[in-house]
Scaffold this motif. Sequence first.
Motif, PDB file in Angstrom:
ATOM      1  N   PRO A 221       0.798  -1.234   0.000  1.00  0.00           N
ATOM      2  CA  PRO A 221       0.000   0.000   0.000  1.00  0.00           C
ATOM      3  C   PRO A 221       0.827   1.280   0.000  1.00  0.00           C
ATOM      4  CG  PRO A 221       0.027  -0.949   2.194  1.00  0.00           C
ATOM      5  CD  PRO A 221       0.750  -1.921   1.305  1.00  0.00           C
ATOM      6  N   LEU A 222       2.146   1.148  -0.111  1.00  0.00           N
ATOM      7  CA  LEU A 222       2.986   2.345  -0.072  1.00  0.00           C
ATOM      8  C   LEU A 222       2.624   3.300  -1.197  1.00  0.00           C
ATOM      9  CD1 LEU A 222       5.303   3.687   1.465  1.00  0.00           C
ATOM     10  CD2 LEU A 222       6.897   2.623  -0.153  1.00  0.00           C
ATOM     11  N   VAL A 223       2.371   2.756  -2.398  1.00  0.00           N
ATOM     12  CA  VAL A 223       1.879   3.571  -3.521  1.00  0.00           C
ATOM     13  C   VAL A 223       0.453   3.097  -3.805  1.00  0.00           C
ATOM     14  CG1 VAL A 223       2.403   4.454  -5.824  1.00  0.00           C
ATOM     15  CG2 VAL A 223       4.246   3.587  -4.400  1.00  0.00           C
ATOM     16  N   GLY A 224      -0.385   3.190  -2.773  1.00  0.00           N
ATOM     17  CA  GLY A 224      -1.753   2.710  -2.868  1.00  0.00           C
ATOM     18  C   GLY A 224      -2.765   3.847  -2.881  1.00  0.00           C
ATOM     19  N   VAL A 225      -4.020   3.483  -3.047  1.00  0.00           N
ATOM     20  CA  VAL A 225      -5.116   4.456  -3.113  1.00  0.00           C
ATOM     21  C   VAL A 225      -5.354   5.066  -1.741  1.00  0.00           C
ATOM     22  CG1 VAL A 225      -7.550   4.797  -3.650  1.00  0.00           C
ATOM     23  CG2 VAL A 225      -6.188   3.175  -5.001  1.00  0.00           C
ATOM     24  N   ARG A 226      -5.308   6.385  -1.689  1.00  0.00           N
ATOM     25  CA  ARG A 226      -5.595   7.098  -0.449  1.00  0.00           C
ATOM     26  C   ARG A 226      -6.821   8.002  -0.573  1.00  0.00           C
ATOM     27  NH1 ARG A 226      -0.396   5.842  -0.190  1.00  0.00           N
ATOM     28  NH2 ARG A 226       0.588   5.486   1.828  1.00  0.00           N
ATOM     29  N   GLU A 227      -7.205   8.318  -1.805  1.00  0.00           N
ATOM     30  CA  GLU A 227      -8.350   9.211  -2.005  1.00  0.00           C
ATOM     31  C   GLU A 227      -9.098   8.803  -3.267  1.00  0.00           C
ATOM     32  OE1 GLU A 227      -9.417  13.982  -2.551  1.00  0.00           O
ATOM     33  OE2 GLU A 227      -7.337  13.308  -2.397  1.00  0.00           O
ATOM     34  N   VAL A 228     -10.443   8.834  -3.186  1.00  0.00           N
ATOM     35  CA  VAL A 228     -11.292   8.589  -4.353  1.00  0.00           C
ATOM     36  C   VAL A 228     -12.101   9.865  -4.588  1.00  0.00           C
ATOM     37  CG1 VAL A 228     -13.151   7.217  -5.348  1.00  0.00           C
ATOM     38  CG2 VAL A 228     -11.428   6.115  -3.893  1.00  0.00           C
ATOM     39  N   GLU A 229     -11.806  10.531  -5.693  1.00  0.00           N
ATOM     40  CA  GLU A 229     -12.453  11.803  -6.004  1.00  0.00           C
ATOM     41  C   GLU A 229     -13.561  11.563  -7.029  1.00  0.00           C
ATOM     42  OE1 GLU A 229     -11.269  16.349  -7.440  1.00  0.00           O
ATOM     43  OE2 GLU A 229      -9.754  14.771  -7.321  1.00  0.00           O
ATOM     44  N   VAL A 230     -14.774  12.046  -6.720  1.00  0.00           N
ATOM     45  CA  VAL A 230     -15.936  11.868  -7.595  1.00  0.00           C
ATOM     46  C   VAL A 230     -16.270  13.207  -8.247  1.00  0.00           C
ATOM     47  CG1 VAL A 230     -18.363  11.203  -7.722  1.00  0.00           C
ATOM     48  CG2 VAL A 230     -16.815   9.995  -6.161  1.00  0.00           C
ATOM     49  N   LEU A 231     -16.376  13.202  -9.563  1.00  0.00           N
ATOM     50  CA  LEU A 231     -16.616  14.424 -10.322  1.00  0.00           C
ATOM     51  C   LEU A 231     -17.856  14.266 -11.206  1.00  0.00           C
ATOM     52  CD1 LEU A 231     -12.931  14.920 -11.524  1.00  0.00           C
ATOM     53  CD2 LEU A 231     -14.011  16.059  -9.582  1.00  0.00           C
ATOM     54  N   GLY A 232     -18.581  15.366 -11.413  1.00  0.00           N
ATOM     55  CA  GLY A 232     -19.684  15.388 -12.375  1.00  0.00           C
ATOM     56  C   GLY A 232     -21.054  15.041 -11.846  1.00  0.00           C
ATOM     57  N   THR A 233     -21.180  14.707 -10.572  1.00  0.00           N
ATOM     58  CA  THR A 233     -22.490  14.313 -10.043  1.00  0.00           C
ATOM     59  C   THR A 233     -23.395  15.529  -9.830  1.00  0.00           C
ATOM     60  OG1 THR A 233     -21.587  14.361  -7.797  1.00  0.00           O
ATOM     61  CG2 THR A 233     -21.632  12.238  -8.925  1.00  0.00           C
ATOM     62  N   ARG A 234     -24.696  15.297  -9.994  1.00  0.00           N
ATOM     63  CA  ARG A 234     -25.701  16.329  -9.724  1.00  0.00           C
ATOM     64  C   ARG A 234     -26.682  15.843  -8.648  1.00  0.00           C
ATOM     65  NH1 ARG A 234     -26.313  15.846 -15.211  1.00  0.00           N
ATOM     66  NH2 ARG A 234     -28.491  15.237 -14.885  1.00  0.00           N
TER      67      ARG A 234
ATOM     68  N   ALA B 199     -18.193   2.004  -6.202  1.00  0.00           N
ATOM     69  CA  ALA B 199     -16.854   1.733  -6.735  1.00  0.00           C
ATOM     70  C   ALA B 199     -16.137   0.665  -5.921  1.00  0.00           C
ATOM     71  CB  ALA B 199     -16.033   3.013  -6.758  1.00  0.00           C
ATOM     72  N   ALA B 200     -16.372   0.655  -4.612  1.00  0.00           N
ATOM     73  CA  ALA B 200     -15.817  -0.379  -3.718  1.00  0.00           C
ATOM     74  C   ALA B 200     -14.301  -0.521  -3.854  1.00  0.00           C
ATOM     75  CB  ALA B 200     -16.507  -1.720  -3.965  1.00  0.00           C
ATOM     76  N   ILE B 201     -13.604   0.607  -3.790  1.00  0.00           N
ATOM     77  CA  ILE B 201     -12.143   0.588  -3.862  1.00  0.00           C
ATOM     78  C   ILE B 201     -11.581   0.537  -2.448  1.00  0.00           C
ATOM     79  CG2 ILE B 201     -10.084   1.823  -4.638  1.00  0.00           C
ATOM     80  CD1 ILE B 201     -11.813   3.173  -6.750  1.00  0.00           C
ATOM     81  N   GLU B 202     -10.857  -0.511  -2.129  1.00  0.00           N
ATOM     82  CA  GLU B 202     -10.285  -0.648  -0.802  1.00  0.00           C
ATOM     83  C   GLU B 202      -9.120   0.330  -0.629  1.00  0.00           C
ATOM     84  OE1 GLU B 202     -11.101  -2.416   1.807  1.00  0.00           O
ATOM     85  OE2 GLU B 202     -12.847  -3.309   0.828  1.00  0.00           O
ATOM     86  N   PRO B 203      -9.110   1.089   0.478  1.00  0.00           N
ATOM     87  CA  PRO B 203      -7.963   1.971   0.730  1.00  0.00           C
ATOM     88  C   PRO B 203      -6.660   1.172   0.756  1.00  0.00           C
ATOM     89  CG  PRO B 203      -9.765   2.458   2.239  1.00  0.00           C
ATOM     90  CD  PRO B 203     -10.139   1.196   1.524  1.00  0.00           C
ATOM     91  N   GLY B 204      -5.640   1.730   0.137  1.00  0.00           N
ATOM     92  CA  GLY B 204      -4.355   1.053   0.101  1.00  0.00           C
ATOM     93  C   GLY B 204      -4.174   0.120  -1.073  1.00  0.00           C
ATOM     94  N   THR B 205      -5.228  -0.072  -1.878  1.00  0.00           N
ATOM     95  CA  THR B 205      -5.076  -0.903  -3.068  1.00  0.00           C
ATOM     96  C   THR B 205      -3.963  -0.334  -3.950  1.00  0.00           C
ATOM     97  OG1 THR B 205      -7.422  -1.483  -3.071  1.00  0.00           O
ATOM     98  CG2 THR B 205      -6.230  -1.780  -5.131  1.00  0.00           C
ATOM     99  N   PRO B 206      -2.971  -1.133  -4.323  1.00  0.00           N
ATOM    100  CA  PRO B 206      -1.886  -0.604  -5.169  1.00  0.00           C
ATOM    101  C   PRO B 206      -2.436   0.060  -6.425  1.00  0.00           C
ATOM    102  CG  PRO B 206      -1.313  -2.774  -4.349  1.00  0.00           C
ATOM    103  CD  PRO B 206      -2.740  -2.549  -3.960  1.00  0.00           C
ATOM    104  N   MET B 207      -2.011   1.289  -6.675  1.00  0.00           N
ATOM    105  CA  MET B 207      -2.516   2.043  -7.819  1.00  0.00           C
ATOM    106  C   MET B 207      -2.276   1.296  -9.128  1.00  0.00           C
ATOM    107  SD  MET B 207      -3.840   5.133  -7.005  1.00  0.00           S
ATOM    108  CE  MET B 207      -3.418   6.336  -8.274  1.00  0.00           C
ATOM    109  N   ALA B 208      -1.095   0.692  -9.261  1.00  0.00           N
ATOM    110  CA  ALA B 208      -0.741   0.043 -10.520  1.00  0.00           C
ATOM    111  C   ALA B 208      -1.606  -1.183 -10.800  1.00  0.00           C
ATOM    112  CB  ALA B 208       0.728  -0.351 -10.517  1.00  0.00           C
ATOM    113  N   ARG B 209      -2.145  -1.795  -9.749  1.00  0.00           N
ATOM    114  CA  ARG B 209      -2.931  -3.013  -9.935  1.00  0.00           C
ATOM    115  C   ARG B 209      -4.430  -2.751  -9.935  1.00  0.00           C
ATOM    116  NH1 ARG B 209      -1.483  -7.316  -5.657  1.00  0.00           N
ATOM    117  NH2 ARG B 209      -2.804  -8.580  -7.014  1.00  0.00           N
TER     118      ARG B 209
END
Length: 245
Positions: A52-65, A76-86
């Motif tokens: 998780p050193l280069v993992g997901v720390r933030e999920v930004e949502v754009l365009g919603t009304r 989206a169900a993205i687990e924090p720390g999921t390696p960005m590359a994978r």
Amino acid sequence: MTSTTRTRRRAADEPLEERPGPSRRRFLARRWLALLLVLAVLGLTYVIMFTPLVGVREVEVLGTRELAADAVRDAAAIEPGTPMARLDTDEVARRVAELPRVFEVNVSRSFPSTVEIHVTERTPVAVVPDSDGVHLVDRTGADYATVPARPKGLPVLKVVKVAPDDPATHAAVTVFGAIPDQLRGRVVELSADSPGDVRLKLRNGKTIKWGDAQDNDRKAAVLAPLLTRPGRTYDVATPDFPTVS
């Protein structure tokens, strides 16, 4: 032959002295350096791909009304720390696209640790009143949401079955999207008993028989002057032979 010439010839005939090769110490040093470089690359790859050193720390949502950003993150169900590359961005997009209000979604990585989810929400073009509320229908014919009250300016859609794959629904929403904006704002009811029998009812009670979803530009051009004539029903299903009754 001079002595100088003989000396040069003897020198040329003598074998050249070979330069000494690299010492064993230098050879081993190079091998260790190459090994360390390989280990460093493998270690960096492991850190990037499996920690998780280069993992997901933030999920930004754009365009919603209408959609809440947290609802998109939950889908989206993205687990924090999921390696960005994978991170499987296509799979994340598929999960978000299952939200009924989502028309289109794009998921991208913003290194080092942010995932951006760009959402395009569906826009209603018609409504279907029912016992559980007012159903919103978008330009694809999808019934995607239910609200307590009818939004202002949207016509009522009347077809046997509201669905994107229903031919009558598809014809009705296609026609509604093709008519001029000025006319679209006057439509209070949009109906189709069949794909070839689309009808528009206006605020003033007049009815337009549009027919199928073909030659829409031609029909709109014919209808404009036709509406200046007195009548209740304006038939442009055959634009070369329009009628008023």
